[in-house]
Design a protein around this motif. Structure first.
Motif, PDB file in Angstrom:
ATOM      1  N   SER A  39       2.934   9.122   0.529  1.00 27.97           N
ATOM      2  CA  SER A  39       2.450   8.454  -0.675  1.00 27.97           C
ATOM      3  C   SER A  39       2.800   6.972  -0.664  1.00 27.97           C
ATOM      4  CB  SER A  39       3.047   9.126  -1.916  1.00 27.97           C
ATOM      5  OG  SER A  39       2.674   8.452  -3.087  1.00 27.97           O
ATOM      6  N   LEU A  40       4.051   6.671  -0.292  1.00 29.64           N
ATOM      7  CA  LEU A  40       4.492   5.278  -0.250  1.00 29.64           C
ATOM      8  C   LEU A  40       3.715   4.492   0.805  1.00 29.64           C
ATOM      9  CD1 LEU A  40       6.503   3.174  -1.311  1.00 29.64           C
ATOM     10  CD2 LEU A  40       8.125   3.958   0.437  1.00 29.64           C
TER      11      LEU A  40
ATOM     12  N   GLY B 208       0.775   5.223   2.024  1.00 28.80           N
ATOM     13  CA  GLY B 208      -0.618   5.104   1.603  1.00 28.80           C
ATOM     14  C   GLY B 208      -0.822   3.957   0.634  1.00 28.80           C
ATOM     15  N   ASP B 209       0.094   3.843  -0.340  1.00 23.96           N
ATOM     16  CA  ASP B 209      -0.025   2.758  -1.308  1.00 23.96           C
ATOM     17  C   ASP B 209       0.152   1.399  -0.636  1.00 23.96           C
ATOM     18  OD1 ASP B 209      -0.446   4.567  -3.311  1.00 23.96           O
ATOM     19  OD2 ASP B 209       1.626   4.562  -4.035  1.00 23.96           O
ATOM     20  N   PHE B 210       1.137   1.295   0.263  1.00 21.52           N
ATOM     21  CA  PHE B 210       1.364   0.023   0.936  1.00 21.52           C
ATOM     22  C   PHE B 210       0.187  -0.347   1.835  1.00 21.52           C
ATOM     23  CE2 PHE B 210       5.994  -0.399   0.077  1.00 21.52           C
ATOM     24  CZ  PHE B 210       5.990  -1.758  -0.179  1.00 21.52           C
ATOM     25  N   LYS B 211      -0.350   0.638   2.547  1.00 21.43           N
ATOM     26  CA  LYS B 211      -1.481   0.354   3.427  1.00 21.43           C
ATOM     27  C   LYS B 211      -2.693  -0.072   2.623  1.00 21.43           C
ATOM     28  CE  LYS B 211      -0.224   3.156   7.430  1.00 21.43           C
ATOM     29  NZ  LYS B 211      -0.587   4.297   8.298  1.00 21.43           N
ATOM     30  N   ASN B 212      -2.906   0.575   1.476  1.00 24.39           N
ATOM     31  CA  ASN B 212      -4.030   0.166   0.633  1.00 24.39           C
ATOM     32  C   ASN B 212      -3.864  -1.265   0.149  1.00 24.39           C
ATOM     33  OD1 ASN B 212      -5.531   2.532   0.802  1.00 24.39           O
ATOM     34  ND2 ASN B 212      -4.456   3.488  -0.914  1.00 24.39           N
ATOM     35  N   SER B 213      -2.618  -1.664  -0.092  1.00 24.49           N
ATOM     36  CA  SER B 213      -2.391  -3.040  -0.552  1.00 24.49           C
ATOM     37  C   SER B 213      -2.675  -4.044   0.562  1.00 24.49           C
ATOM     38  CB  SER B 213      -0.942  -3.206  -1.032  1.00 24.49           C
ATOM     39  OG  SER B 213      -0.028  -3.137   0.048  1.00 24.49           O
TER      40      SER B 213
END
Length: 774
Positions: free
Chosen positions: A302-303, A305-310
């Motif tokens: 989850s972490l 995924g969020d960082f990669k999306n950013s």
């Protein structure tokens, strides 16, 4: 005046903000030049007006007075467009794009010193903006205005006249009054601010390098997750072993119960109780560790995924700057070109976009300079007089993006490309004739290869496509070319969505482990012995009816001799089209997320290896570079090199080579080369010594020098041919005698090959031995 660290921090923030605003302005100006409807026109003018107003304020905050002055004049010009609803003519749009180029140069300089003098072009542009703002009728007039409207820059011959005129008007130029309605009422601004989805409370501007650092630290958790999975597997295996031991213990105790004494019965019961307790605790430990592993995996995924999306940006953030670049380059070349694109909303890692900027720019420069024809030439060829450059971006897989770049120009002249390669000594004339279309196109990737007759500041140095392949392959991607004769040029790039972490296949060869990026592998399968065909030392495997060259990973990485004893073994199918190979491995250990680590500045380029990663067991393993592996495997297979990995049992045996050479240095060199290639080597110090060894034991190949004491190579060859058991023995003469007479003498004596030492190449020698030895 702002000094110190604060100034540097403000400038860093200003660079990011100005780059974003210049990108919007560039898009708006290109839309104005192409023409748009009344509603779109109003929106574009409003957007440009606001961007210039904000850029002016940002320049004032960091003390860039000249940039502020330029933006003030530019904003005043747009205020007039907005107030009167004017549509700028094509010539005025061209002038506006020239002004934008000047603004970009000023932003690049970032000079806030008081003695800084702007160029005459900038001062003329400010004066012209003021004139147009005061005479709005010139903006829409078709062909109205001065000669300066035809080009964005002014000739040097006008500088003197300008300096004279400017000396009397400097004060008025520096203080341009803002027209009415340049700033909207405060209540309206507040309403728009409150309704805007991207208000100050929703976004925060931070350094991209800081965000990248956080992502890299987060990706380090992948190693922790893999390690936790490995521990869970270890505990599970230990639990299984304990249960097996408990069954064995109980069974052995049951068979001996009748012979136990009372003390032994008590001891047996005690041990059985302890084993039950240990088994229960191991089982509970396995359940808890699995639960902890699942929880850790969920949080890390989850972490991450969020960082990669950013870190993901739409491809349009890269393409936005290219239409203006194409326009400028085509105008400089006297051509007409337009750029089209699709799939701009596909999102990709910002770092990859930055690395792709130069390769894509090189391809566009090549297209404009010597790909797209002149308007007259295109008309004569029955084409649209306006050349077309296009991008198509699609996400073909979760981790892979496909970029198709092309133009509708003249395409690549393959005959000229081959001629240039021959003139540069890259290939011989005979090799050029044998090259198929695909192999000929690959010559474009050779550094220094160019079909352009002249070198210009745009292209012609032959570095463009070499840079493209190096950059794309450094990202773990691939490049494929296509160029239908006279119908243009196509480049297909397959690149990963994210840069550092990826899915990898863990394989084994030579008792070592390696990681192969999953994106570079087309298929993983088991191959049977019956699927292999061996011809001339070259192994080929058929997969679904299609032949693939078969090469062992141990051979590619030069790991040493191995022999496959199993009836089937794992194979990775890698490469594209005709450049596909089957690479055999000793074992497949599974698939996992991989965190790539570079090899540091001292190992920037290592053949077949792109980096390192740590497995869950803590083992540090190399990450293999699939394009390099394909090239190495194709080279091994094409030369028929004797390999250390034998896939087909009973087909290939180790050959024996007799080396006759009186020089110790040359003898040891040949011996080391041949042994490294897997041959059994016997040496002789002269021709007579070699003849005696042939009489006692016949080798598979004879490699001999010519000038030797007691018996030279010509005499040795003739003697061997006269012996009944060695009449068909393959003989290779390696000598410094290179005259035509010496060659004829060698042929007359019965030599099968004649190699000159001055042109000695171990690959050539191994290839000849491989063909003659069968």
């Amino acid at each position: 005046m702002i000094d110190g660290d604060l100034k540097q921090r403000l400038l860093a923030a200003f660079r990011g903000e100005s780059a974003d605003r210049m990108r919007v302005l560039s898009n708006d100006f290109m839309r104005l030049e192409k023409g748009c409807g009344k509603e779109d026109l109003s929106a574009v003018i409003e957007s440009s007006y606001r961007e210039l107003h904000s850029l002016k304020g940002a320049a004032r905050a960091v003390g860039l007075g000249k940039v502020e002055e330029f933006c003030q004049a530019f904003e005043s010009f747009f205020a007039v467009l907005k107030k009167y609803g004017l549509t700028p003519s094509g010539k005025i749009c061209s002038v506006m794009l020239g002004w934008l180029d000047l603004l970009e140069d000023m932003l690049r300089d970032e000079d806030d010193s008081r003695d800084f003098k702007v160029s005459p072009q900038v001062q003329l542009a400010i004066v012209r903006m003021k004139e147009l703002a005061e005479s709005p009728q010139q903006i829409e007039a078709e062909g109205g205005g001065r000669d300066s409207e035809k080009e964005p820059y002014v000739d040097k011959k006008d500088f003197g006249a300008f300096e004279k005129a400017n000396s009397t008007d400097a004060d008025s130029t520096a203080d341009i009054n803002e027209p009415e309605e340049s700033v909207e009422p405060l209540d309206q601004q507040r309403q728009e601010s409150a309704s805007s989805p991207t208000s100050m409370g929703d976004t925060v501007r931070i350094s991209s390098s800081f965000l990248t650092g956080l992502l890299l630290q987060t990706e380090e958790l992948i190693s922790s997750r893999n390690s936790q999975r490995s521990r869970v597997q270890d505990i599970s295996e230990m639990d299984t072993l304990l249960r097996e031991f408990k069954l064995f213990f109980n069974d052995s105790q049951d068979r001996r119960t009748d012979f136990f004494s009372e003390e032994e019965m008590k001891l047996s019961a005690f041990m059985d109780k302890k084993l039950d307790e240990l088994s229960r605790r191991f089982n509970a430990l396995e359940i808890s560790t699995r639960r902890a592993e699942r929880d850790l995996t969920s949080k890390i995924d989850s972490l991450l995924g969020d960082f990669k999306n950013s870190m993901l940006l739409p491809f349009s953030s890269l393409l936005d700057v290219f239409p203006r670049m194409v326009r400028t380059l085509s105008m400089e070349q006297g051509k007409e070109c337009r750029m089209e694109s699709s799939g701009e909303n596909v999102r990709i890692d910002r770092r990859i976009l930055e690395m792709l900027h130069d390769p894509l720019m090189h391809m566009m420069r090549n297209s404009v300079d010597h790909g797209i024809e002149s308007s007259e030439g295109r008309k004569a060829a029955g084409k649209d007089p306006v050349g077309r450059i296009f991008f198509s971006i699609t996400q073909t897989d979760r981790d892979v993006v496909k970029i198709v770049y092309g133009d509708d120009g003249r395409g690549i002249d393959l005959q000229r490309l081959k001629a240039v390669a021959v003139s540069q000594g890259l290939i011989s004339a005979d090799e050029a004739k044998r090259l198929d279309r695909r192999a000929a196109l690959d010559l474009v990737f050779v550094s220094g290869m160019s079909t352009s007759e002249i070198i210009t500041d745009i292209s012609g140095r032959g570095l463009g496509m070499a840079i493209v392949r190096d950059k794309v392959e450094s990202l773990g991607g691939s490049v494929v070319l296509a160029s239908p004769a006279g119908k243009g040029f196509r480049v297909i790039l397959n690149i990963p969505v994210a840069l550092t972490s990826f899915r990898g296949i863990v394989v084994g060869a030579g008792e070592k482990s390696f990681v192969v990026p999953k994106s570079g592998v087309r298929k993983v399968m088991l191959v049977r012995q019956d699927d292999i065909i061996n011809t001339g030392g070259k192994e080929t495997v058929f997969v679904f009816g299609r032949p693939y060259p078969l090469v062992g990973l141990a051979d590619i990485l030069e790991l040493g001799s191995q022999t496959n004893q199993s009836q089937s073994f794992p194979v990775l199918i890698v490469g594209k089209g005709s450049k596909s190979v089957a690479i055999s491995v000793e074992k497949l250990a599974g698939e996992q997320d991989v965190m790539a680590k570079s090899m540091g500045p001292l190992l920037k380029r290592v053949r077949n290896v792109s980096g390192f990663s740590m497995l869950g067991s803590g083992e540090l393993v190399p990450i293999l570079h699939t394009p390099d592996m394909v090239r190495t495997a194709m080279g091994i297979h094409a030369t028929g090199q004797v390999r250390s990995v034998v896939h087909r049992q009973g087909v290939q045996e180790r050959k024996t080579v007799l080396v006759a050479e009186d020089s110790i240095t040359s003898r040891m060199l040949l011996k080391n080369v041949l042994e490294a290639a897997g041959y059994n080597v016997i040496t002789a110090v002269n021709g007579l010594d070699a003849l005696q060894k042939i009489e006692s034991s016949l080798p598979d190949v004879l490699v001999s020098d010519v000038e030797m004491p007691q018996m030279d190579g010509f005499t040795l060859t003739a003697k061997v041919r006269q012996m009944g058991n060695s009449a068909n023995l393959p003989i290779i003469l390696v000598t410094s005698l290179g005259s035509a007479e010496d060659r004829e003498r060698g042929v007359d004596a019965g030599a099968d090959a004649y190699i000159i030492k001055s042109n000695f190449d171990q690959g050539n020698l191994l290839g000849v031995i491989g063909r003659l030895a069968g």
